[in-house]
Design a protein around this motif. Structure first.
Motif, PDB file in Angstrom:
ATOM      1  N   GLY A  58       0.825  -1.205   0.000  1.00 17.09           N
ATOM      2  CA  GLY A  58       0.000   0.000   0.000  1.00 17.09           C
ATOM      3  C   GLY A  58       0.859   1.255   0.000  1.00 17.09           C
ATOM      4  N   LYS A  59       1.918   1.258   0.812  1.00 21.91           N
ATOM      5  CA  LYS A  59       2.793   2.420   0.853  1.00 21.91           C
ATOM      6  C   LYS A  59       3.529   2.583  -0.469  1.00 21.91           C
ATOM      7  CE  LYS A  59       6.708   4.620   3.072  1.00 21.91           C
ATOM      8  NZ  LYS A  59       7.763   4.575   4.089  1.00 21.91           N
ATOM      9  N   PRO A 198       4.635  14.942  10.581  1.00 24.83           N
ATOM     10  CA  PRO A 198       4.668  13.799   9.655  1.00 24.83           C
ATOM     11  C   PRO A 198       5.697  14.034   8.555  1.00 24.83           C
ATOM     12  CG  PRO A 198       2.718  15.149   9.268  1.00 24.83           C
ATOM     13  CD  PRO A 198       3.357  15.681  10.517  1.00 24.83           C
ATOM     14  N   THR A 199       6.214  12.966   8.000  1.00 23.89           N
ATOM     15  CA  THR A 199       7.122  13.085   6.866  1.00 23.89           C
ATOM     16  C   THR A 199       6.299  13.133   5.577  1.00 23.89           C
ATOM     17  OG1 THR A 199       7.356  10.685   6.627  1.00 23.89           O
ATOM     18  CG2 THR A 199       8.906  11.800   8.104  1.00 23.89           C
ATOM     19  N   LEU A 200       6.904  13.658   4.529  1.00 20.60           N
ATOM     20  CA  LEU A 200       6.158  13.825   3.289  1.00 20.60           C
ATOM     21  C   LEU A 200       5.709  12.486   2.697  1.00 20.60           C
ATOM     22  CD1 LEU A 200       8.044  16.725   1.450  1.00 20.60           C
ATOM     23  CD2 LEU A 200       6.202  16.823   3.163  1.00 20.60           C
ATOM     24  N   VAL A 286       2.284   4.344  13.494  1.00 20.20           N
ATOM     25  CA  VAL A 286       2.128   5.747  13.129  1.00 20.20           C
ATOM     26  C   VAL A 286       1.521   5.789  11.739  1.00 20.20           C
ATOM     27  CG1 VAL A 286       3.375   7.872  12.537  1.00 20.20           C
ATOM     28  CG2 VAL A 286       4.050   6.549  14.566  1.00 20.20           C
ATOM     29  N   ASP A 287       0.521   6.626  11.541  1.00 20.90           N
ATOM     30  CA  ASP A 287      -0.153   6.707  10.251  1.00 20.90           C
ATOM     31  C   ASP A 287       0.852   6.940   9.125  1.00 20.90           C
ATOM     32  OD1 ASP A 287      -2.608   6.344  11.404  1.00 20.90           O
ATOM     33  OD2 ASP A 287      -3.166   8.465  11.397  1.00 20.90           O
ATOM     34  N   GLY A 288       0.735   6.124   8.081  1.00 23.17           N
ATOM     35  CA  GLY A 288       1.601   6.281   6.925  1.00 23.17           C
ATOM     36  C   GLY A 288       2.871   5.476   6.984  1.00 23.17           C
ATOM     37  N   LEU A 293       6.729   1.861  15.576  1.00 24.32           N
ATOM     38  CA  LEU A 293       7.839   2.781  15.768  1.00 24.32           C
ATOM     39  C   LEU A 293       7.965   3.138  17.244  1.00 24.32           C
ATOM     40  CD1 LEU A 293       7.026   3.052  12.722  1.00 24.32           C
ATOM     41  CD2 LEU A 293       7.569   5.482  12.913  1.00 24.32           C
ATOM     42  N   ALA A 294       9.126   3.634  17.640  1.00 23.93           N
ATOM     43  CA  ALA A 294       9.308   4.140  18.995  1.00 23.93           C
ATOM     44  C   ALA A 294       8.601   5.489  19.102  1.00 23.93           C
ATOM     45  CB  ALA A 294      10.792   4.296  19.315  1.00 23.93           C
ATOM     46  N   VAL A 295       7.620   5.574  20.021  1.00 21.88           N
ATOM     47  CA  VAL A 295       6.765   6.756  20.114  1.00 21.88           C
ATOM     48  C   VAL A 295       6.737   7.269  21.558  1.00 21.88           C
ATOM     49  CG1 VAL A 295       4.401   7.609  19.831  1.00 21.88           C
ATOM     50  CG2 VAL A 295       5.321   5.961  18.194  1.00 21.88           C
ATOM     51  N   GLN A 296       6.808   8.586  21.721  1.00 25.25           N
ATOM     52  CA  GLN A 296       6.658   9.226  23.023  1.00 25.25           C
ATOM     53  C   GLN A 296       5.255   8.960  23.545  1.00 25.25           C
ATOM     54  OE1 GLN A 296       7.063  13.458  22.757  1.00 25.25           O
ATOM     55  NE2 GLN A 296       7.028  13.803  24.955  1.00 25.25           N
ATOM     56  N   ALA A 297       5.179   8.395  24.743  1.00 22.47           N
ATOM     57  CA  ALA A 297       3.890   8.033  25.329  1.00 22.47           C
ATOM     58  C   ALA A 297       3.607   8.932  26.534  1.00 22.47           C
ATOM     59  CB  ALA A 297       3.871   6.562  25.711  1.00 22.47           C
TER      60      ALA A 297
END
Length: 301
Positions: A58-59, A198-200, A286-288, A293-297
């Motif tokens: 999909g990506k 978000p990244t492009l 993370v969307d997209g 991923l490592a995410v701040q919680a």
């Protein structure tokens, strides 16, 4: 109000072609930035194994991988031998530093780190980071001061190593603001400066966002978050290639919004480590992006 530009350089082509173009456009707009280099072999062709991961096709369908990375890059490490980026591009990397841009470590082998670190043990992680640090020292003549994980992939030992190597900061997570990381109850004494925007490639062709509307969408996000500093991650292969016109529009728009376009080190200099809040880190989607991923919680405790 600062906007830090974090440039991930993943491939040989991105280093050789994208990095010089990005330096030129950054100087044109009076912007600073940090280049995080992949320092070992370019095994990007081995990413073909990701085709079996949910969401990968999909990506890929949302952007032309061949157009941005090139056929040769997509064959490195499989049908073509992998070029050693650090050995071939050391002079260029030193030029980036000598031109006044901050340089840091991304990884030794991008595919190895991104695809495997989350499941590997302490010994594997120590050896992999040691190869990265040693190669950086060979190229630049001193020890690295910053790290940005490939694909925002980390494990417990990797976070510990950020502290043990005495890095000024690390940027391995997605989040909303700088913090001191906590991994499963263990506080890591190395400031974490997460990517906040978000990244492009996460946005393109999602929710009717096209190449023509991409910059406006991103500028709308930053315009609606007044007085908040941001971190934007771009890629030498994308914004240093076909998407450079979009990146230039972003630079112009961010300056018009009042942002100072800085390196990660400049952003770090504005922070006091003892005043940073503690936050847990979680591995989540993370969307997209593909996978976790490592995410701040939430704040700790």
């Amino acid at each position: 109000m600062q906007l830090a530009l974090k440039i991930d350089v993943d491939t040989y082509r991105g280093t050789r072609e994208g990095v010089p173009r990005l330096m030129e456009v950054l100087k044109k707009h009076g912007a600073s930035a940090t280049f995080f280099f992949t320092l070992g072999p370019d095994h990007m062709g081995r990413a073909i194994k990701r085709v079996f991961r949910p969401g990968y096709l999909g990506k890929v369908s949302r952007m032309s991988v061949v157009e941005h990375y090139g056929i040769k890059t997509l064959l490195y490490g499989t049908l073509l031998p992998a070029p050693d980026i650090g050995k071939r591009c050391g002079d260029l990397m030193r030029k980036v530093r000598d031109e006044g841009f901050e340089v840091g470590i991304h990884c030794y082998d991008h595919i190895r780190w991104q695809d495997h670190v989350a499941e590997k043990d302490a010994e594997w992680t120590q050896q992999e980071l040691k190869r990265t640090v040693d190669r950086y020292s060979q190229i630049f003549g001193d020890a690295p001061k910053s790290h940005a994980a490939a694909g925002w992939q980390m494990n417990r030992e990797a976070f510990r190593l950020m502290q043990q190597h005495g890095f000024s900061y690390s940027s391995d997570t997605r989040g909303t603001h700088p913090f001191m990381p906590v991994w499963e109850g263990e506080i890591i004494a190395c400031p974490q400066i997460p990517t906040t925007l978000p990244t492009l490639d996460e946005l393109i062709n999602r929710d009717a966002i096209t190449l023509d509307t991409l910059a406006n969408y991103m500028l709308h996000l930053t315009e609606n978050q007044p007085e908040q500093s941001q971190v934007f991650t771009l890629h030498a292969e994308l914004e240093g290639g076909k998407w450079m016109p979009v990146f230039e529009r972003l630079l112009e728009g961010w300056k018009a919004q009042g942002f100072e376009l800085v390196s990660m080190a400049q952003y770090r200099a504005s922070l006091k480590a003892e005043e940073l809040p503690l936050h847990n880190i979680e591995m989540r989607e993370v969307d997209g992006r593909i996978g976790k991923l490592a995410v701040q919680a939430q704040a700790y405790p």
